[in-house]
Design a protein around this motif. Sequence first.
Motif, PDB file in Angstrom:
ATOM      1  N   PRO A   9      12.167  43.764  22.471  1.00  0.00           N
ATOM      2  CA  PRO A   9      11.968  42.654  21.530  1.00  0.00           C
ATOM      3  C   PRO A   9      12.488  43.040  20.145  1.00  0.00           C
ATOM      4  CG  PRO A   9       9.956  43.141  22.745  1.00  0.00           C
ATOM      5  CD  PRO A   9      10.927  44.213  23.096  1.00  0.00           C
ATOM      6  N   LYS A  10      12.941  42.028  19.394  1.00  0.00           N
ATOM      7  CA  LYS A  10      13.622  42.291  18.110  1.00  0.00           C
ATOM      8  C   LYS A  10      12.763  43.142  17.163  1.00  0.00           C
ATOM      9  CE  LYS A  10      16.200  40.019  14.428  1.00  0.00           C
ATOM     10  NZ  LYS A  10      15.608  40.835  13.401  1.00  0.00           N
ATOM     11  N   GLN A  11      11.488  42.818  17.059  1.00  0.00           N
ATOM     12  CA  GLN A  11      10.609  43.573  16.139  1.00  0.00           C
ATOM     13  C   GLN A  11      10.641  45.071  16.433  1.00  0.00           C
ATOM     14  OE1 GLN A  11       6.490  42.535  16.361  1.00  0.00           O
ATOM     15  NE2 GLN A  11       6.989  40.394  16.778  1.00  0.00           N
ATOM     16  N   PHE A  12      10.644  45.396  17.722  1.00  0.00           N
ATOM     17  CA  PHE A  12      10.640  46.806  18.131  1.00  0.00           C
ATOM     18  C   PHE A  12      11.976  47.457  17.799  1.00  0.00           C
ATOM     19  CE2 PHE A  12       6.712  47.288  20.642  1.00  0.00           C
ATOM     20  CZ  PHE A  12       6.297  45.961  20.618  1.00  0.00           C
ATOM     21  N   ARG A  13      13.045  46.685  18.054  1.00  0.00           N
ATOM     22  CA  ARG A  13      14.401  47.197  17.785  1.00  0.00           C
ATOM     23  C   ARG A  13      14.583  47.443  16.294  1.00  0.00           C
ATOM     24  NH1 ARG A  13      16.943  42.966  20.711  1.00  0.00           N
ATOM     25  NH2 ARG A  13      17.724  42.170  18.742  1.00  0.00           N
ATOM     26  N   ASP A  14      14.106  46.500  15.490  1.00  0.00           N
ATOM     27  CA  ASP A  14      14.248  46.632  14.032  1.00  0.00           C
ATOM     28  C   ASP A  14      13.540  47.889  13.542  1.00  0.00           C
ATOM     29  OD1 ASP A  14      15.636  44.328  14.074  1.00  0.00           O
ATOM     30  OD2 ASP A  14      14.053  43.065  13.213  1.00  0.00           O
ATOM     31  N   LEU A  15      12.369  48.105  14.110  1.00  0.00           N
ATOM     32  CA  LEU A  15      11.588  49.275  13.707  1.00  0.00           C
ATOM     33  C   LEU A  15      12.343  50.573  14.054  1.00  0.00           C
ATOM     34  CD1 LEU A  15       7.854  49.524  14.563  1.00  0.00           C
ATOM     35  CD2 LEU A  15       9.324  51.417  15.027  1.00  0.00           C
ATOM     36  N   LEU A  16      12.909  50.598  15.244  1.00  0.00           N
ATOM     37  CA  LEU A  16      13.648  51.794  15.670  1.00  0.00           C
ATOM     38  C   LEU A  16      14.888  51.987  14.819  1.00  0.00           C
ATOM     39  CD1 LEU A  16      13.266  51.467  19.560  1.00  0.00           C
ATOM     40  CD2 LEU A  16      12.057  53.048  18.039  1.00  0.00           C
ATOM     41  N   LEU A  68       7.260  51.183   6.683  1.00  0.00           N
ATOM     42  CA  LEU A  68       6.778  50.188   7.660  1.00  0.00           C
ATOM     43  C   LEU A  68       5.410  49.641   7.279  1.00  0.00           C
ATOM     44  CD1 LEU A  68       7.638  52.141  10.952  1.00  0.00           C
ATOM     45  CD2 LEU A  68       8.713  50.030  10.183  1.00  0.00           C
ATOM     46  N   ASN A  69       4.870  50.191   6.197  1.00  0.00           N
ATOM     47  CA  ASN A  69       3.506  49.830   5.809  1.00  0.00           C
ATOM     48  C   ASN A  69       2.531  50.120   6.954  1.00  0.00           C
ATOM     49  OD1 ASN A  69       1.570  48.899   4.140  1.00  0.00           O
ATOM     50  ND2 ASN A  69       1.971  46.717   4.526  1.00  0.00           N
ATOM     51  N   ALA A  70       2.805  51.224   7.646  1.00  0.00           N
ATOM     52  CA  ALA A  70       2.041  51.533   8.865  1.00  0.00           C
ATOM     53  C   ALA A  70       0.923  52.536   8.579  1.00  0.00           C
ATOM     54  CB  ALA A  70       2.973  52.111   9.924  1.00  0.00           C
ATOM     55  N   ARG A  71      -0.085  52.470   9.417  1.00  0.00           N
ATOM     56  CA  ARG A  71      -1.159  53.471   9.354  1.00  0.00           C
ATOM     57  C   ARG A  71      -0.665  54.714  10.097  1.00  0.00           C
ATOM     58  NH1 ARG A  71      -5.864  54.077  12.396  1.00  0.00           N
ATOM     59  NH2 ARG A  71      -5.328  52.338  13.769  1.00  0.00           N
ATOM     60  N   THR A  85       1.862  49.845  13.043  1.00  0.00           N
ATOM     61  CA  THR A  85       2.335  48.898  12.026  1.00  0.00           C
ATOM     62  C   THR A  85       1.320  47.769  11.856  1.00  0.00           C
ATOM     63  OG1 THR A  85       3.448  47.373  13.511  1.00  0.00           O
ATOM     64  CG2 THR A  85       4.690  49.338  12.864  1.00  0.00           C
ATOM     65  N   PRO A  86       1.452  46.991  10.767  1.00  0.00           N
ATOM     66  CA  PRO A  86       0.506  45.881  10.583  1.00  0.00           C
ATOM     67  C   PRO A  86       0.526  44.916  11.780  1.00  0.00           C
ATOM     68  CG  PRO A  86       1.779  46.236   8.592  1.00  0.00           C
ATOM     69  CD  PRO A  86       2.374  47.127   9.636  1.00  0.00           C
ATOM     70  N   ARG A  87       1.667  44.839  12.494  1.00  0.00           N
ATOM     71  CA  ARG A  87       1.708  43.952  13.680  1.00  0.00           C
ATOM     72  C   ARG A  87       1.298  44.688  14.951  1.00  0.00           C
ATOM     73  NH1 ARG A  87       7.022  40.257  13.200  1.00  0.00           N
ATOM     74  NH2 ARG A  87       5.828  38.428  12.579  1.00  0.00           N
ATOM     75  N   LYS A  88       0.670  45.841  14.742  1.00  0.00           N
ATOM     76  CA  LYS A  88       0.085  46.635  15.845  1.00  0.00           C
ATOM     77  C   LYS A  88       1.114  47.238  16.790  1.00  0.00           C
ATOM     78  CE  LYS A  88      -4.308  45.718  14.813  1.00  0.00           C
ATOM     79  NZ  LYS A  88      -4.199  46.021  13.397  1.00  0.00           N
ATOM     80  N   ILE A  89       2.332  47.429  16.313  1.00  0.00           N
ATOM     81  CA  ILE A  89       3.304  48.162  17.134  1.00  0.00           C
ATOM     82  C   ILE A  89       3.013  49.649  16.929  1.00  0.00           C
ATOM     83  CG2 ILE A  89       5.748  48.647  17.579  1.00  0.00           C
ATOM     84  CD1 ILE A  89       6.415  45.937  16.439  1.00  0.00           C
ATOM     85  N   LYS A  90       2.976  50.365  18.067  1.00  0.00           N
ATOM     86  CA  LYS A  90       2.612  51.782  18.016  1.00  0.00           C
ATOM     87  C   LYS A  90       3.869  52.628  18.226  1.00  0.00           C
ATOM     88  CE  LYS A  90      -0.334  53.944  21.061  1.00  0.00           C
ATOM     89  NZ  LYS A  90       0.287  54.826  21.719  1.00  0.00           N
TER      90      LYS A  90
END
Length: 425
Positions: A9-16, A68-71, A85-90
């Motif tokens: 999915p695009k969100q995951f690809r963008d993160l990578l 990523l503003n991630a925890r 990430t805030p959208r809960k991607i790990k």
Amino acid sequence: MKAYIKRLPKQFRDLLYLAGKLASQKGMNVYLVGGCVRDLILGAPNLDLDIVVQPECPNFTSELAARLNARMVVHQRFKTATLITPRKIKLDIATARSEIYPQPASLPVVIPAGIKEDLARRDFTINALAIDLLPDNFGGLVDFYNGRQDLEKKLIRILHDSSFIDDPTRIIRAVRFEQRLKFKIEPYSLELLKDASGAGMLNQVSPHRLRDELMLILKEEGASRHILRLNTLAGLDFIHSKCELPRKNLIYLSQIEKEISSFRSMFPKRRALDTWLMYLTALLANLSKEEIKKFSRRFGLRKGEEKRVISFKKFSPSAVLKLTRKNVPVGEIYKILEPLSFEVILLIKAKYGKKTLRLNIENYLRHHNGIRLYASGNDLNKLGLLPGAYYKRILNQLLHLQLEGKISSRRAALSWIRRFKCPRN
Ligand code: ATP
């Protein structure tokens, strides 16, 4: 080749992509690795992102987390970190490393290395693939050990001859991937697997590591197939010397599987079952209560897990008889089943499959499990009854009237309570 990463999915690809860009700015390498790459190639959804960076860079993870503003959760012991990430991607991040096993079945000594060595320490060729995340080659497949070919040939192949000796938990993993993916263990790897299990290598692994792998295999869909295959290839005495799989148990295991799937379709909103614990309980059927306790300590089962295994062991034949009778008052069935967990109730259903018992259990699960009283002690108080031991009696009677369908609303419950002749305020 680059097509594989497009399947994410695009969100995951963008993160990578962002991870790749940051690594490139720092002159590092970064790769997507492990099961996610395997499953991307197979076209199966797997959003467990594991990345490996090289060389080590303490700031990389914290900077990526900030972007990523991630925890960020750092696992000091394993020198790894997880970003959420805030959208809960790990995203799990590790540094490329090589491993040396000082002794068979021991924990390895870890040394920094390049991606080739990092992939070489992995269990099977199909899990030793990586995808380059640097912007110049984003999505490029890294395949030093012919993993893609083995995926095409549907083969589970180890990377070197001492693989099962170094880490015998790979015996369980080989069965798990073989059964899950409907692959075959490559003949030479199979030979080495049998040698290692014949030499009792699984008995040398620490119980907690065994437990972790056992849990994973017992959590698989269709776990009874996995157990059967594991029994054929390695036996089950690494779990406990009294674990065995006679014919009767085989039918029982597949019955457990049916009960799990019918429970899920009948009650999709109830809490998720600990299916692994159900299979484990079935495998521990020959152990005494004391042996189960000892086993639980050794394998590090939690108290609640041990309690469920024991409550099944202790389930009395007279309760089975009651459940098997027709026209047993619902209150009695409630009394038997209410203290038990869903796992234990379904195990009883799987083991003593008589029609009436099944109907009684289904009726309980459908209508009476988790029943809420229409009135509380507070209501009794408000209605002027002086608090006392009979509160419990009244509420118990109310429960039985509700179970029998004689009271079916709060209004009816309150008017029934008003008729009680108890000390009043
Ligand atoms: P799943 O789909 O079940 O999560 P996975 O391949 O992602 O499978 P993990 O247990 O999460 O499995 O492990 C991630 C990766 O780490 C694996 O793909 C493999 O490359 C490596 N790995 C895990 N356990 C071992 C092991 N015992 N020996 C060698 N490599 C391992």
